[in-house]
Every structure is written in C-alpha cells, then in structure tokens.
Design a protein around this motif. Structure first.
Motif, mmCIF file in Angstrom:
data_model
loop_
_atom_site.group_PDB
_atom_site.id
_atom_site.type_symbol
_atom_site.label_atom_id
_atom_site.label_comp_id
_atom_site.label_asym_id
_atom_site.label_seq_id
_atom_site.Cartn_x
_atom_site.Cartn_y
_atom_site.Cartn_z
ATOM 1 N N UNK A 91 0.845 -1.203 0.000
ATOM 2 C CA UNK A 91 0.000 0.000 0.000
ATOM 3 C C UNK A 91 0.875 1.246 0.000
ATOM 4 N N UNK A 92 0.557 2.157 -0.899
ATOM 5 C CA UNK A 92 1.198 3.461 -0.971
ATOM 6 C C UNK A 92 0.150 4.509 -0.607
ATOM 7 N N UNK A 93 0.398 5.249 0.464
ATOM 8 C CA UNK A 93 -0.500 6.319 0.889
ATOM 9 C C UNK A 93 0.280 7.624 0.750
ATOM 10 N N UNK A 94 -0.105 8.451 -0.213
ATOM 11 C CA UNK A 94 0.608 9.683 -0.523
ATOM 12 C C UNK A 94 -0.037 10.883 0.152
ATOM 13 N N UNK A 95 0.818 11.765 0.670
ATOM 14 C CA UNK A 95 0.352 13.006 1.296
ATOM 15 C C UNK A 95 1.236 14.149 0.813
ATOM 16 N N UNK A 96 0.643 15.270 0.413
ATOM 17 C CA UNK A 96 1.463 16.413 0.021
ATOM 18 C C UNK A 96 2.151 17.003 1.245
ATOM 19 N N UNK A 97 3.391 17.469 1.054
ATOM 20 C CA UNK A 97 4.106 18.183 2.103
ATOM 21 C C UNK A 97 4.542 19.528 1.535
ATOM 22 N N UNK A 98 4.685 20.473 2.399
ATOM 23 C CA UNK A 98 5.029 21.826 1.955
ATOM 24 C C UNK A 98 6.524 21.946 1.721
ATOM 25 N N UNK A 99 6.958 22.711 0.746
ATOM 26 C CA UNK A 99 6.119 23.483 -0.151
ATOM 27 C C UNK A 99 5.605 22.667 -1.344
ATOM 28 N N UNK A 100 6.375 21.658 -1.798
ATOM 29 C CA UNK A 100 5.892 20.923 -2.976
ATOM 30 C C UNK A 100 6.263 19.451 -2.957
ATOM 31 N N UNK A 101 6.629 18.916 -1.818
ATOM 32 C CA UNK A 101 7.066 17.527 -1.737
ATOM 33 C C UNK A 101 5.935 16.552 -1.482
ATOM 34 N N UNK A 102 6.337 15.305 -1.262
ATOM 35 C CA UNK A 102 5.388 14.215 -1.021
ATOM 36 C C UNK A 102 5.918 13.304 0.075
ATOM 37 N N UNK A 103 5.039 12.935 0.992
ATOM 38 C CA UNK A 103 5.332 11.908 1.980
ATOM 39 C C UNK A 103 4.543 10.668 1.576
ATOM 40 N N UNK A 104 5.222 9.526 1.580
ATOM 41 C CA UNK A 104 4.569 8.255 1.273
ATOM 42 C C UNK A 104 4.651 7.384 2.512
ATOM 43 N N UNK A 105 3.499 6.945 2.979
ATOM 44 C CA UNK A 105 3.427 5.965 4.057
ATOM 45 C C UNK A 105 3.206 4.617 3.363
ATOM 46 N N UNK A 106 4.250 3.812 3.376
ATOM 47 C CA UNK A 106 4.229 2.544 2.667
ATOM 48 C C UNK A 106 4.051 1.404 3.658
ATOM 49 N N UNK A 107 3.169 0.463 3.317
ATOM 50 C CA UNK A 107 2.931 -0.710 4.159
ATOM 51 C C UNK A 107 3.001 -1.965 3.294
ATOM 52 N N UNK A 108 3.672 -2.984 3.816
ATOM 53 C CA UNK A 108 3.686 -4.288 3.161
ATOM 54 C C UNK A 108 3.286 -5.328 4.200
ATOM 55 N N UNK A 109 2.168 -5.984 3.961
ATOM 56 C CA UNK A 109 1.704 -7.088 4.806
ATOM 57 C C UNK A 109 1.947 -8.364 4.039
ATOM 58 N N UNK A 110 2.666 -9.309 4.670
ATOM 59 C CA UNK A 110 3.025 -10.524 3.959
ATOM 60 C C UNK A 110 3.060 -11.724 4.888
ATOM 61 N N UNK A 111 2.676 -12.897 4.368
ATOM 62 C CA UNK A 111 2.807 -14.115 5.159
ATOM 63 C C UNK A 111 4.252 -14.620 5.186
ATOM 64 N N UNK A 112 5.129 -14.027 4.390
ATOM 65 C CA UNK A 112 6.516 -14.468 4.280
ATOM 66 C C UNK A 112 7.416 -13.708 5.247
ATOM 67 N N UNK A 113 8.486 -14.362 5.684
ATOM 68 C CA UNK A 113 9.432 -13.744 6.607
ATOM 69 C C UNK A 113 10.691 -13.215 5.933
ATOM 70 N N UNK A 114 10.956 -13.597 4.684
ATOM 71 C CA UNK A 114 12.204 -13.156 4.063
ATOM 72 C C UNK A 114 12.179 -11.658 3.767
#
Length: 133
Positions: A91-114
C-alpha cells in the motif's frame, strides 16, 4: 539514511502476518510520485513490469516476477494498494508536504518472513522519481 527513505522502518506481527511500515519523503510533487507508484509505466520503471494493470478498485494487476492480484484500494493521487497472491498486500499512501514535496506511508503485509528488498527498491523509486533511473 537511504535517499528518500526516512529512518525508522517498523515491523510488527498481526495474526501471523509480517507488517512492514516505511516512511518515504520526496521533494517532488504528489503527481510525480503517483505516476511512479500507480501507473503501468511508473511501476515498470522501478519495481517490475506491469504486464496487466487496470487502474481502478478491483482491477487486475500482474507484476513480472512478483505475481498477480487485484487493486484493493484506489484513491487517485492518494492511495494505491495491490494485493498479490502469495506475496500479500502493498500500500502506498501519498500526502502532500510543503512546499511541494510528497510523503509516502508505505505498508507491506506478507505471510513471508524473508527480506522483500524494499530498501533497494526504494532507491530505484527515488532515482525514477528524480528522473535519473
């Protein structure tokens, strides 16, 4: 610190599922980052060739070498989420940051451990968004 990646990745376990959270910051605007994480060309430029990509909620997605699945959340220029069989949910959750950047809150849910190699992949993402893949 890896280019574009905020230190402090967190890892938790929820019902046997490994959940990784990353905070990514880019100086580029949301529309540039969105194009990289939520279009066929963008994904192919840093993650994997999108052999099938239907940009809508419920749309099919097949990422070469990763697998096939569905788009399980879609809010244009805000949220792109892909659930890939056997690989879990990214999942990529994008949020604008000032003055013109982007913050991405990234989540990976997986049954794997590697190690899924996200740090290196995010290096490629950062270079792609900067226009120097």
């Amino acid at each position: 610190m890896t280019r574009g990646i905020e230190e402090g990745v967190t890892e938790t376990r929820e019902d046997g599922t490994r959940v990784l959270h990353y905070l990514l910051r880019f100086p580029q605007p949301v529309e540039n980052v969105w194009a990289a994480v939520a279009t066929s060309d963008g994904l192919g430029g840093w993650l994997a060739a999108a052999e099938v990509f239907e940009p809508r909620l419920g749309g099919a997605v097949t990422l070469r070498g990763i697998g096939s699945g569905r788009i399980t959340a879609w809010d244009v220029e805000r949220i792109a989420e892909y659930t890939v069989e056997g690989r879990g949910r990214i999942r990529f959750h994008l949020e604008p940051t000032r003055p013109s950047g982007t913050t991405v809150r990234f989540t990976h849910e997986s049954p794997r451990d590697e190690d899924p190699g996200w740090r290196q992949r995010f290096e490629h993402l950062s270079a792609y968004v900067e226009g120097t893949p």
